[in-house]
Design an enzyme around this catalytic site. Structure first.
Site, PDB file in Angstrom:
ATOM      1  CD  GLU A 113      35.073  49.627  48.990  1.00 36.06           C
ATOM      2  OE1 GLU A 113      34.000  48.518  49.022  1.00 36.06           O
ATOM      3  OE2 GLU A 113      35.229  50.531  49.069  1.00 36.06           O
TER       4      GLU A 113
ATOM      5  NE  ARG B 208      31.373  36.366  49.770  1.00 33.57           N
ATOM      6  CZ  ARG B 208      32.637  37.989  49.243  1.00 33.57           C
ATOM      7  NH1 ARG B 208      33.508  37.960  49.282  1.00 33.57           N
ATOM      8  NH2 ARG B 208      31.428  38.621  49.539  1.00 33.57           N
TER       9      ARG B 208
ATOM     10  CE  LYS C 275      37.953  44.272  46.790  1.00 30.35           C
ATOM     11  NZ  LYS C 275      37.348  44.931  45.673  1.00 30.35           N
TER      12      LYS C 275
END
Ligand code: ATP
Ligand code: MG
Length: 561
Positions: free
Chosen positions: A37, A262, A272
């Site tokens: 994204e 992850r 982020k």
């Protein structure tokens, strides 16, 4: 394809792919994608996903797309798109002509939505966001049907078209999938597919005022691109039934989603949102601050693409969350730089040494090895003269027995130079040591009779009048806590910042470094690996970032095990 060696025993993802290839589910095609994204810069966690997706495509002779999941117009920017492309290329991967955007599929997604409405599988809902949440129920309690759930198809079609035309204000209506408000999986309780948002999009401009949710856009985008294996992180495991439901209702190509854990690394934050906060609050010098876990930060710090790929490889893929010791990441860069970085001499905390028996105007060019690991790197010369700098902590006036460096009356060898002996310690009025007076032994240079005379210590040095002044930036972890996300009540993660994460020193480095190019890697002998900063400094006056020290704690840990 190289499929009969490693992939056959490989990790669980490869085992799934191998099974698909055996049964012919995707006609032996392997097509992955990396779907960022564009709402921030990529970090080392993304690097792992990039290495995985592009790596698998390479290994199976398949393809990997780059797709920007740009469904959220308010948080996305072109700057992020550009940085993401630069970082992936820098890591050494190529998406060829397959650069896609979820926003390219907005029209297609709209058509798909119409299809679901016509099939009685989606409806326009007028509950507010808050009401939707209330109606949703909990893990232990079924949800309630929306009062708008049973609208006739025609009314849904009409309202959805008017939503698109911009007749309704933000937040006043949504399009929802009609699945099951009592489903044990909350993602199946009539999830929102579209929301009204009169916002400018970085690619579609003002064409749209309804935007698909990530849940609605993501799986269909994979399907449209004929992706075979949609590799994603574990938090999407619970979304898989929904993604499966959508493609089944639409009767379109059905990728296999595979989830993996992850990457987390000690002393780093990887969200982020938190990284953006560090940038916006000015805690760091932008997304590419050398202390950031971003790919651009690691690059500025002096990490190489090979070291990051090696790290991703060693970390592997797992089904269970864990945290990797940052010492492993440092070990990977040390290994790469040990093999490739040129050796130079730089004194970070200079103390002057005067060789009282060395001729005033004499300068000798000493031959120095550029990389003992790589004879092809050759040699260079380093000027030697009467006044030198050594490292302040390489001298002790009153040393303990095990101190093998310089002290009054003791001898050390200067690397590539002579053996010197400390005769006198010169102090200022406050008792601070300002210089050392030493003598050198002319017989101890390379090629001279006493060249191999043994002394306990060898020091690095630079010639005072030839040395280049250089700013050197020394880094520690940005956070003082192993898990920076762990915070005391009422505090946030910024309370875990390490106040000593950056220190600037004015160093004296050998003159050959005047020509050092931004991004070039060096080992300052005995002091660590350094790179020329790409943001500060100018030609002839480089600023150096310390990438990593020489002490490999990982090698120590792994030897013990
Ligand atoms: P955040 O959690 O900060 O919102 P994100 O994971 O949503 O970040 P995306 O841009 O959606 O960021 O990520 C792109 C791809 O990178 C996704 O497929 C995601 O699963 C993967 N990814 C993100 N973070 C990690 C990580 N720490 N380890 C491995 N893969 C990751
Ligand atoms: Mg995401």
């Amino acid at each position: 394809m190289t499929n009969n060696d490693t992939p056959s025993q490989g990790n669980f993802i490869k085992q799934i792919i191998n099974e698909h290839n055996r049964t012919g589910r995707f006609d032996n095609r392997v097509h992955t994608r990396f779907p960022p994204e564009p709402n921030g810069y990529l970090h080392i966690g993304h690097a792992k996903s990039i290495c995985l997706n592009f790596g698998i495509a390479e290994e199976y002779d398949g393809k990997c797309n780059l797709r920007f999941d740009d469904t959220n117009p308010t948080k996305e920017e072109v700057e992020y798109v550009d940085s993401i492309k630069e970082d992936i290329r820098w890591l050494g991967f190529d998406w060829e002509d397959r650069e896609f955007y979820a926003s390219d599929y907005f029209e297609m997604l709209y058509e798909y939505a119409i299809k679901l409405i016509k099939g009685g599988k989606a409806y326009v809902c007028e509950l507010t966001a808050e009401q939707i949440r209330e109606y949703r129920g909990t893990l232990t309690e079924a949800g309630k049907n929306s009062p708008f759930r049973d609208r006739p198809v025609d009314e849904n079609l009409d309202l959805f078209e008017r939503m698109r035309r911009g007749e309704f204000p933000d937040g006043s209506r949504t399009l929802r999938a009609k699945i099951d408000m009592a489903a044990p999986n909350l993602n199946m309780r009539d999830p929102v597919m579209y929301r009204i948002l009169h916002a400018h999009h970085h690619r579609t401009g003002d064409d749209w005022c309804i935007y698909p949710t990530y849940d609605w856009a993501h799986g269909q985008s994979d399907s449209i691109e004929s992706i075979t294996h949609s590799i994603c992180t574990l938090e999407f495991e619970d979304h898989r039934p929904l993604y499966d439901w959508f493609v089944e209702q639409l009767g379109i190509h059905h990728p296999q989603q595979i989830e993996f854990a992850r990457l987390n690394i000690t002393y780093m934050v990887m969200s982020k949102r938190k990284l953006l906060r560090l940038v916006q609050d000015g805690v760091v010098d932008g997304w590419d601050d050398p202390r950031m876990p971003t790919i651009s930060g690691l690059r500025r710090r002096g990490y190489t693409p090979a070291s990051i790929r090696d790290f991703a490889d060693r970390v592997g893929v797992a089904k269970k969350e864990s945290t990797i010791d940052m010492a492993l990441l440092e070990h990977c860069i040390r290994e790469d730089l040990n093999a490739h970085a040129l050796r130079v001499m730089g004194v970070l905390d200079p103390l002057k040494v005067v060789l009282t028996n060395y001729p005033e105007e004499q300068v000798e060019e000493m031959e120095a090895v550029n990389n003992p690991e790589d004879p092809s790197a050759g040699t260079r010369t380093v000027p030697f003269s009467r006044e030198l700098y050594i490292e302040r902590d390489d001298f002790m006036e009153d040393p303990p027995r095990k101190f093998f460096r310089l002290a009054p009356g003791r001898e050390v060898r200067l690397r590539y130079g002579y053996i010197i002996k400390c005769e006198d310690v010169i102090k200022d009025g406050d008792g601070n040591i300002v210089e050392l007076h030493c003598t050198y032994d002319p017989q101890t240079k390379s090629g001279m009779p006493e060249a191999n005379r043994k002394v306990k210590g060898t020091l690095h040095w630079v010639s005072a009048k030839h040395a280049l002044d250089a700013e050197v930036r020394l880094y520690e972890q940005l956070f003082a806590k192993e898990d920076p996300n762990e915070v005391e009540e009422q505090l946030d993660f910024l309370s875990n910042l390490n106040p000593d994460s950056l220190s600037l020193v004015q160093a004296k480095v050998e003159p050959s470094l005047a020509a050092a190019e931004p991004g070039a890697h060096y080992q300052f002998e005995r002091k660590g690996y350094f790179t020329v900063d790409s943001k500060y400094g100018r030609p002839g006056a480089p600023v150096f970032n310390r990438t990593v020290t020489l002490r490999d704690t990982w090698a120590k840990i792994s030897r013990k095990q």
